[in-house]
Design an enzyme around this catalytic site. Structure first.
Site, PDB file in Angstrom:
ATOM      1  N   HIS A   1      -6.694  -0.198   3.765  1.00 21.25           N
ATOM      2  CA  HIS A   1      -6.743  -0.985   2.532  1.00 21.25           C
ATOM      3  C   HIS A   1      -7.228  -2.400   2.831  1.00 21.25           C
ATOM      4  CE1 HIS A   1      -5.994  -1.977  -1.571  1.00 21.25           C
ATOM      5  NE2 HIS A   1      -4.980  -2.783  -1.323  1.00 21.25           N
TER       6      HIS A   1
ATOM      7  N   CYS B   1     -11.335  -1.286  -2.949  1.00 17.49           N
ATOM      8  CA  CYS B   1     -10.657  -2.484  -2.443  1.00 17.49           C
ATOM      9  C   CYS B   1     -11.570  -3.333  -1.572  1.00 17.49           C
ATOM     10  CB  CYS B   1      -9.411  -2.090  -1.665  1.00 17.49           C
ATOM     11  SG  CYS B   1      -9.733  -0.981  -0.262  1.00 17.49           S
TER      12      CYS B   1
ATOM     13  N   GLN C   1      -8.628  -2.829  -9.483  1.00 13.96           N
ATOM     14  CA  GLN C   1      -9.696  -1.907  -9.099  1.00 13.96           C
ATOM     15  C   GLN C   1      -9.628  -0.588  -9.848  1.00 13.96           C
ATOM     16  OE1 GLN C   1      -8.106  -1.825  -4.980  1.00 13.96           O
ATOM     17  NE2 GLN C   1      -8.376   0.407  -5.072  1.00 13.96           N
TER      18      GLN C   1
END
Length: 460
Positions: free
Chosen positions: A407, A271, A265
């Site tokens: 995340h 993410c 990324q």
């Protein structure tokens, strides 16, 4: 009442039962301190469970043991407090600084019944060698270990050498001498922090130097993590019914062609897009027979609900894909790592979805769904991941709370290593992080909230 139910009642584990410390003891089940020799057997069993799956350099030896025993029927429950001495760490990427050798204070509960032993509870942390009965004091002595300490004065030359190797390994350059010195000071503090995270981990994970070791914690969170996930205010999804069949002992979609290569990324908090495209890639493969690498950039540019590199939610991303009419491939709509004008073309869309669903928070049911239906989009607390190198991570729950999700990743499989259950999780930080881009996390304990936000696209 059956012996097992009586013992569970004594421990406060039956529904509606009070916690064990505050529950009045039934007649005939009083606790007392047995002779020290009697505690060695359950103590050695607890040590064996603690060492299971650990590398030779991380095994511990039993020190002092004290405790109490409660007997009821044919069973006994031992509540132990013990000191464990871990061997010196031998991994040069982790052990360049102090704290390589440590004394742990552990609380164990061991059930013995009909000649069998079961470890009911394990809680360990590095503290001084004084054994205390106050569990709050124990926790309070563990948590401050994560605070930043002043650096020792006698390792500047060694640190300079380690930092130089880091710069070479990760092709790092800095504009000025002052910037270099500043990054080295961050690096040194991070290496000490990694060792403290290492000391508190209950799995087999190794923490140390990674490509993120010259970033402050605030920089790392701002650049690579996703603060919007903890808000969980995205589109509502229908909860899917869990499979009736039990999960196979292990499963890995990487071996079955349903997972694309590990992506990167970059310096963008995207993410959420990688987690969702990874899920859709698997769903399309399983339902249409073709594995296509799909465009995360399309979501960054064209999802007008989420915030691109500032974060997003998988539930919103599914809705955007459905509204847009599909996803282009990565070849047609390449990843840039920053927001651009939306250039989605419906004619170029190769994949579509019909809906999205929320999955069970029960990890056994989650594993069964994964084995039957494909990789799963999940979100976790990324505590310790800045310094994760390999092994099965199992942070203490107070340090990796499921309430601080930041995340998004992709569950691709599960299994056991040396009898330790794990989730295999595809990350989006490139193959030069973790185990060739993958993270392994303890399975079955709700570690880091891995089961709190599981979802999938639906492809009919």
């Amino acid at each position: 009442m059956a012996p097992w139910l009586q013992l569970l009642s004594l421990l406060g584990l039956l529904p509606g039962a009070a916690p064990a410390p505050s529950r009045p003891r039934a007649a005939g089940a009083q606790a007392w301190e047995p002779p020290a020799a009697e505690l060695l057997r359950p103590g050695r069993f607890a040590l064996e469970m603690y060492n299971r799956g650990r590398a030779a350099g991380r095994r511990a030896a039993l020190g002092a043991v004290r405790g109490r025993v409660r007997r009821d029927g044919q069973g006994s429950v031992y509540s132990l407090e013990a000191t464990l001495e871990e061997e010196p760490c031998k991994d040069p990427t982790v052990c360049q600084l102090p704290l390589s050798q440590k004394t742990l204070l552990c609380s164990f509960e061991v059930l013995e019944e009909l000649g069998k032993q079961v470890l009911l509870r394990q809680d360990c942390g590095p503290v001084d060698t004084k054994v205390t009965d106050n569990r709050n004091e124990t926790l309070n002595s563990v948590l401050p270990l994560l605070n930043k300490d002043p650096l020792p004065q006698d390792f500047s030359m060694k640190m300079a050498s380690i930092f130089k190797n880091f710069m070479i390994t990760y092709n790092r350059t800095y504009e000025t001498k002052e910037e270099t010195q500043w990054r080295m000071s961050i690096f040194a503090n991070n290496l000490m922090r990694a060792q403290k995270i290492q000391a508190l981990d209950r799995g087999t994970a190794q923490y140390g130097v990674t490509k993120f070791s010259d970033l402050t914690e605030e920089e790392f969170r701002t650049i690579y993590l996703n603060p919007l996930l903890k808000e969980d205010s995205g589109k509502s999804m229908q909860q899917v019914k869990a499979p009736s069949e039990p999960a196979p002992p292990d499963w890995d979609w990487r071996n079955k062609g349903a997972v694309t290569r590990v992506k990167n990324q970059g310096m963008c908090g995207s993410c959420w897009a990688f987690s969702v495209t990874g899920n859709v890639e698997g769903q399309w493969f399983l339902n249409r027979g073709a594995l296509l690498s799909l465009s995360e950039q399309e979501l960054l540019d064209c999802d007008d609900v989420d915030k691109a590199c500032m974060g997003g939610l998988p539930s919103n991303a599914y809705a955007a894909i459905k509204t847009l009419g599909g996803l282009e491939t990565e070849d047609d709509y390449g990843y840039e790592g920053h927001t651009q004008v939306c250039s989605f073309s419906l004619e170029k869309a190769k994949v579509y979805i019909n809906d999205s669903v929320e999955l069970s928070k029960n990890e056994q049911k989650l594993a069964a769904w994964l084995a039957m239906n494909g990789p799963i989009s999940v979100a976790i607390n990324a505590f310790g991941m800045q310094f994760y190198r390999h092994g099965i991570a199992h942070p203490l729950r107070p340090l990796c709370s499921p309430w601080f999700i930041d995340h998004a990743m992709l569950l691709v499989g599960y299994g056991n290593r040396s009898d330790i259950p794990y989730w295999a999780i595809k990350n989006s930080w490139g193959t030069d992080w973790g185990e060739e881009g993958y993270y392994y996390l303890h399975r079955g304990s709700g570690a880091c909230g891995v089961n709190s936000m599981a979802s999938s696209a639906v492809v009919d």
